[in-house]
Design an enzyme around this catalytic site. Structure first.
Site, PDB file in Angstrom:
ATOM      1  N   ALA A   1      -1.933   5.832   1.344  1.00 48.75           N
ATOM      2  CA  ALA A   1      -3.108   4.972   1.398  1.00 48.75           C
ATOM      3  C   ALA A   1      -3.351   4.432   2.802  1.00 48.75           C
ATOM      4  O   ALA A   1      -2.439   4.289   3.614  1.00 48.75           O
ATOM      5  CB  ALA A   1      -2.954   3.817   0.417  1.00 48.75           C
TER       6      ALA A   1
ATOM      7  N   LEU B   1       0.859  -1.181   0.000  1.00 52.05           N
ATOM      8  CA  LEU B   1       0.000   0.000   0.000  1.00 52.05           C
ATOM      9  C   LEU B   1       0.896   1.232   0.000  1.00 52.05           C
ATOM     10  O   LEU B   1       1.877   1.292   0.744  1.00 52.05           O
ATOM     11  CB  LEU B   1      -0.898   0.026   1.246  1.00 52.05           C
ATOM     12  N   ASP B   2       0.560   2.217  -0.828  1.00 53.17           N
ATOM     13  CA  ASP B   2       1.336   3.452  -0.866  1.00 53.17           C
ATOM     14  C   ASP B   2       1.301   4.139   0.495  1.00 53.17           C
ATOM     15  O   ASP B   2       0.352   3.954   1.263  1.00 53.17           O
ATOM     16  CB  ASP B   2       0.761   4.406  -1.915  1.00 53.17           C
ATOM     17  N   PRO B   3       2.303   4.975   0.802  1.00 49.33           N
ATOM     18  CA  PRO B   3       2.304   5.688   2.089  1.00 49.33           C
ATOM     19  C   PRO B   3       1.019   6.469   2.354  1.00 49.33           C
ATOM     20  O   PRO B   3       0.507   6.475   3.475  1.00 49.33           O
ATOM     21  CB  PRO B   3       3.512   6.619   1.962  1.00 49.33           C
TER      22      PRO B   3
ATOM     23  N   ARG C   1      -4.228   4.597  -9.088  1.00 45.51           N
ATOM     24  CA  ARG C   1      -3.649   5.857  -9.558  1.00 45.51           C
ATOM     25  C   ARG C   1      -3.682   5.944 -11.082  1.00 45.51           C
ATOM     26  O   ARG C   1      -3.851   7.022 -11.657  1.00 45.51           O
ATOM     27  CB  ARG C   1      -2.211   5.992  -9.066  1.00 45.51           C
TER      28      ARG C   1
END
Length: 308
Positions: free
Chosen positions: A52, A48-50, A192
C-alpha cells in the site's frame, strides 16, 4: 528531566504526515523516521500493508501518546480490486487459491459488479483478512499464517460510509475484471476483505491489487511528504497544539485551569459531549478532557507541569 530538556521535548512534539511508498512495512517507515527526526519516540496511528501507499500519520515525542486518541478516526482509500482470482492473503502478494473461468467472468455484467460493491455499504459484519495484525493468543494472525496455520478470524462490525465504483475494466488477456473504487470507512475496516467478499458474492473470487490511503480523520495525503522530502526538511507537519485542535472540538479554559490540568487535576463540567481539546487564551492545548458525571478529567495531558 530538567525544565530545559522538557521544553525541548515539547517543542519537538507533534505530527508528521508521510506519503508511504509501496514496498516498506509501516515498521520500516518508523525506523527510517527515527533516524530522520533524530528521536526514538516515533509511532504511527495505523498500519499500512507493504504493497500500500499513501498517508501514514506519525507521532513524534509526545505526539506518540496523542495518536492513541486518533486511531479510531475514519479513513479514506482508493483501491483496485481484481475479480476472477482469489489469493490466501486477499491481495496480489498471496498464493492463488482459485481462478475463475473466462466464461464465468464474461457472464458477469458491469451492473452486477456495481451491485456487489454497493452491498458492502453501511453497517456490516466483516471478517478480517487472515494476514492481519490482529492478535490470537498473543500472536499476530499473519505470523500464524506464515507458520502454516489455518486462521479464520471472527466477524466484527464496521461501517462503510461510502463506496464508489469509479470504473470497471476487463483485462483482455485474462478476462479478469478490474474495479477501481473509492472507500470511506470506519477504523478497523479491511479493504482486502471487501475485495474478497465481493469476489465471493459474484462467485469468481477477488483480491486487492492496489491500495492508497488518502485520509485519516482530518489529515489528508495532500499535506503529506515523502521520505526524501523529510530528509531535506525534517520538520513537523503540525505541532501538538495544532494537531489537537484539528482533531478535536475545543473547550476554552483559563490560564489557571490550564495549570490545574497540567498538574493532573480535573475541571468542572460545562455540558460538553465527547473528548475536547482544552485550550488556554494564549493558544496552548493543555490536555484532552472528557466529562463524566461531576468532573471533566484529562484523558491525555499534552503539557504536564514543567513542560510549558
Amino acid at each position: 528531566m530538567n525544565q530545559r530538556s522538557a521544553r525541548s521535548v515539547l517543542s519537538r512534539s507533534g505530527v508528521v504526515l508521510v506519503d508511504k511508498p509501496s514496498g516498506p512495512t509501516s515498521h520500516d517507515m518508523v525506523a527510517k523516521l527515527r533516524r530522520i527526526m533524530g528521536t526514538r519516540r516515533i509511532g504511527h496511528s495505523g498500519t499500512l500493508d507493504p504493497m500500500a501507499t499513501g498517508l501514514l500519520v506519525v507521532g513524534v515525542e509526545r505526539g506518540t501518546k496523542f495518536l492513541a486518541h486518533v486511531v479510531t478516526h475514519d479513513k479514506r482509500y482508493e483501491a483496485t480490486v481484481r475479480l476472477g482470482v482469489a489469493t490466501h492473503t486477499d491481495d496480489a502478494q498471496g498464493d492463488v487459491l482459485s481462478t475463475a473461468s473466462p466464461q464465468d467472468l464474461q457472464a458477469l455484467t458491469e451492473q452486477q459488479v456495481r451491485e456487489a460493491f454497493a452491498a458492502q455499504r453501511g453497517d456490516i459484519m466483516q471478517r478480517p483478512t487472515s494476514v492481519s495484525s490482529i492478535k490470537i493468543d498473543g500472536k499476530r494472525a499473519h505470523e500464524l499464517v506464515r507458520e502454516g496455520h489455518d486462521v479464520v478470524l471472527p466477524e466484527r462490525p464496521v461501517t462503510i460510509f461510502s463506496l464508489e465504483v469509479l470504473d470497471v475494466v476487463v483485462d483482455d488477456a485474462t478476462s479478469c475484471i478490474d474495479a477501481r473504487i473509492s472507500v470511506h470507512c470506519s477504523s478497523g475496516t479491511y479493504i482486502r476483505a471487501i475485495a474478497r467478499d465481493v469476489g465471493e458474492a459474484l462467485g469468481v473470487g477477488g483480491h486487492l491489487t492496489q491500495l492508497r490511503r488518502t485520509s485519516v480523520g482530518p489529515f489528508d495525503v495532500s499535506e503529506a511528504r515523502t521520505l526524501e522530502q523529510l530528509e531535506e526538511d525534517p520538520s513537523l507537519t503540525l505541532n501538538l497544539d495544532e494537531a489537537m485542535v484539528r482533531c478535536f472540538d475545543t473547550r476554552e479554559i483559563s490560564e489557571s485551569e490550564g495549570v490545574d490540568l497540567s498538574l493532573g487535576k480535573w475541571l468542572k463540567p460545562v455540558g460538553n459531549k465527547g473528548v475536547r481539546a482544552a485550550v488556554t487564551p494564549s493558544g496552548q492545548a493543555i490536555a484532552l478532557v472528557e466529562e463524566k458525571g461531576k468532573r471533566a478529567s484529562s484523558v491525555f495531558v499534552a503539557r504536564p507541569a514543567g513542560m510549558d
